[in-house]
Design an enzyme around this catalytic site. Structure first.
Site, PDB file in Angstrom:
ATOM      1  N   ASN A 255      -6.786   4.011 -11.688  1.00  0.00           N
ATOM      2  CA  ASN A 255      -5.787   2.971 -11.437  1.00  0.00           C
ATOM      3  C   ASN A 255      -4.419   3.507 -11.793  1.00  0.00           C
ATOM      4  OD1 ASN A 255      -4.762   0.283 -10.901  1.00  0.00           O
ATOM      5  ND2 ASN A 255      -4.517   0.060 -13.126  1.00  0.00           N
TER       6      ASN A 255
ATOM      7  N   GLU B  10       5.383   6.965  -9.077  1.00  0.00           N
ATOM      8  CA  GLU B  10       3.977   6.653  -8.814  1.00  0.00           C
ATOM      9  C   GLU B  10       3.459   7.493  -7.652  1.00  0.00           C
ATOM     10  OE1 GLU B  10       3.288   2.429  -8.389  1.00  0.00           O
ATOM     11  OE2 GLU B  10       4.883   1.983  -9.825  1.00  0.00           O
TER      12      GLU B  10
ATOM     13  N   ARG C 161     -16.062 -15.062  -9.340  1.00  0.00           N
ATOM     14  CA  ARG C 161     -15.599 -13.661  -9.418  1.00  0.00           C
ATOM     15  C   ARG C 161     -16.744 -12.705  -9.136  1.00  0.00           C
ATOM     16  NH1 ARG C 161     -10.784 -11.708 -11.624  1.00  0.00           N
ATOM     17  NH2 ARG C 161     -10.213 -13.735 -12.500  1.00  0.00           N
TER      18      ARG C 161
ATOM     19  N   GLY D 259       0.773  -1.232   0.000  1.00  0.00           N
ATOM     20  CA  GLY D 259       0.000   0.000   0.000  1.00  0.00           C
ATOM     21  C   GLY D 259       0.803   1.280   0.000  1.00  0.00           C
ATOM     22  N   SER D 260       1.992   1.267  -0.598  1.00  0.00           N
ATOM     23  CA  SER D 260       2.779   2.514  -0.615  1.00  0.00           C
ATOM     24  C   SER D 260       2.078   3.603  -1.410  1.00  0.00           C
ATOM     25  CB  SER D 260       4.181   2.256  -1.172  1.00  0.00           C
ATOM     26  OG  SER D 260       4.154   1.981  -2.561  1.00  0.00           O
TER      27      SER D 260
ATOM     28  N   MET E 180      -4.433  -6.113  -7.144  1.00  0.00           N
ATOM     29  CA  MET E 180      -3.963  -7.087  -8.128  1.00  0.00           C
ATOM     30  C   MET E 180      -5.042  -8.043  -8.614  1.00  0.00           C
ATOM     31  SD  MET E 180      -1.093  -5.824  -8.379  1.00  0.00           S
ATOM     32  CE  MET E 180      -0.008  -6.857  -9.309  1.00  0.00           C
ATOM     33  N   ARG E 181      -6.304  -7.718  -8.396  1.00  0.00           N
ATOM     34  CA  ARG E 181      -7.382  -8.560  -8.922  1.00  0.00           C
ATOM     35  C   ARG E 181      -7.961  -7.921 -10.176  1.00  0.00           C
ATOM     36  NH1 ARG E 181      -6.630 -13.155  -7.578  1.00  0.00           N
ATOM     37  NH2 ARG E 181      -8.776 -13.765  -7.967  1.00  0.00           N
TER      38      ARG E 181
ATOM     39  N   HIS F 278      -0.722   2.184 -13.125  1.00  0.00           N
ATOM     40  CA  HIS F 278      -0.116   1.024 -13.779  1.00  0.00           C
ATOM     41  C   HIS F 278       1.363   1.342 -14.034  1.00  0.00           C
ATOM     42  CE1 HIS F 278       0.035  -2.588 -16.262  1.00  0.00           C
ATOM     43  NE2 HIS F 278       0.678  -1.881 -17.173  1.00  0.00           N
TER      44      HIS F 278
HETATM   45  C1  GRF Z   1       3.383  -0.792  -7.657  1.00  0.00           C
HETATM   46  O1  GRF Z   1       4.455  -0.976  -8.555  1.00  0.00           O
HETATM   47  C2  GRF Z   1       2.133  -0.495  -8.457  1.00  0.00           C
HETATM   48  O2  GRF Z   1       2.400   0.153  -9.680  1.00  0.00           O
HETATM   49  C3  GRF Z   1       1.605  -1.849  -8.733  1.00  0.00           C
HETATM   50  O3  GRF Z   1       1.776  -2.525  -7.499  1.00  0.00           O
HETATM   51  C4  GRF Z   1       3.045  -2.113  -6.954  1.00  0.00           C
HETATM   52  C5  GRF Z   1       2.975  -2.005  -5.452  1.00  0.00           C
HETATM   53  O4  GRF Z   1       2.109  -0.961  -5.137  1.00  0.00           O
HETATM   54  N1  GRF Z   1       0.250  -1.826  -9.178  1.00  0.00           N
HETATM   55  P1  GRF Z   1       1.823  -0.544  -3.584  1.00  0.00           P
HETATM   56  O5  GRF Z   1       3.160  -0.358  -2.908  1.00  0.00           O
HETATM   57  O6  GRF Z   1       1.064  -1.686  -2.934  1.00  0.00           O
HETATM   58  O7  GRF Z   1       1.040   0.721  -3.668  1.00  0.00           O
END
Ligand code: GRF
Length: 198
Positions: free
Chosen positions: A108, A175, A66, A13-14, A91-92, A110
């Site tokens: 989103n 990001e 789903r 979740g950064s 990631m889903r 990417h």
């Molecule tokens: C990041 O590279 C983002 O672009 C991808 O997931 C990675 C980790 O993101 N979708 P986060 O640290 O969980 O926000």
């Protein structure tokens, strides 16, 4: 009127932290929910420590159902009444039924310069292609994966000794700069594209 933002995560979740930390002062939005498909996602603890309501809906018990998983996610979201949904390391893959219900409200990030490298392993693919530039994109979420209108991009020069790991590490701070900048503009009703150059 302050816009209500829900953030969906799957891991550390950064990007969520960067978004949440940006929503202060005269920012037109505030975080109202951080939701993960993984109850063990490290970002949930970070959100809780920031005082943001959290929820976890484990996708694994739903198996191939789903639609059932997305109905649970949708119910949790509607309870929070978000104006904007930010997918941040989520990631889903979401079905068109879900994305259409939130179209125009969901963003989103990417880790590539879309339309290049939709899907996974973007950094390795950029290196394999010998790209001199790489970066990340914030886009509106539509039915097609990683394909919606682009709201912002941040780019950097690929170094000769870059690996997928070093490239990912150099893109991540981009990001964290791009997503909050796009969210602030989007929350103010402005879809003017943002381009950042590292
Ligand atoms: C990041 O590279 C983002 O672009 C991808 O997931 C990675 C980790 O993101 N979708 P986060 O640290 O969980 O926000």
């Amino acid at each position: 009127m302050t816009k209500r933002v829900a953030i969906l995560i799957s891991g550390g979740g950064s990007n969520m932290v960067a978004l949440a930390e940006s929503m202060t002062g005269d920012h037109p939005a505030r975080p109202v929910l951080v939701l993960s498909n993984d109850p063990d996602a490290g970002g949930l603890r970070k959100a809780a420590d920031m005082g943001i309501p959290i929820a976890a809906i484990d996708h694994k018990p739903f198996g191939k159902d789903r639609a059932g998983f997305e109905a649970a996610i949708d119910a949790a979201l509607r309870a929070a009444e978000p104006d904007i949904i930010c997918l941040a390391g989520f990631m889903r893959i979401l079905t068109p039924a879900f994305t259409s219900a939130w179209e125009g409200q969901m963003l989103n990030i990417h880790p590539s310069l879309l339309p290049k490298y939709k899907g996974l392993h973007t950094h390795a693919r950029a290196l394999e292609a010998g790209d001199e530039e790489h970066g990340c994109t914030v886009h509106e979420v539509t039915a097609a994966l990683d394909d919606g209108p682009i709201l912002g991009q941040a780019r950097l020069r690929v170094a000769p000794d870059d690996t997928p790991e070093t490239l990912a590490a150099r893109v991540l701070p981009l990001e964290h700069a791009l997503y909050p900048a796009v969210l602030r503009r989007f929350a103010a009703g402005d879809r003017t594209r943002i381009d950042l150059q590292s």
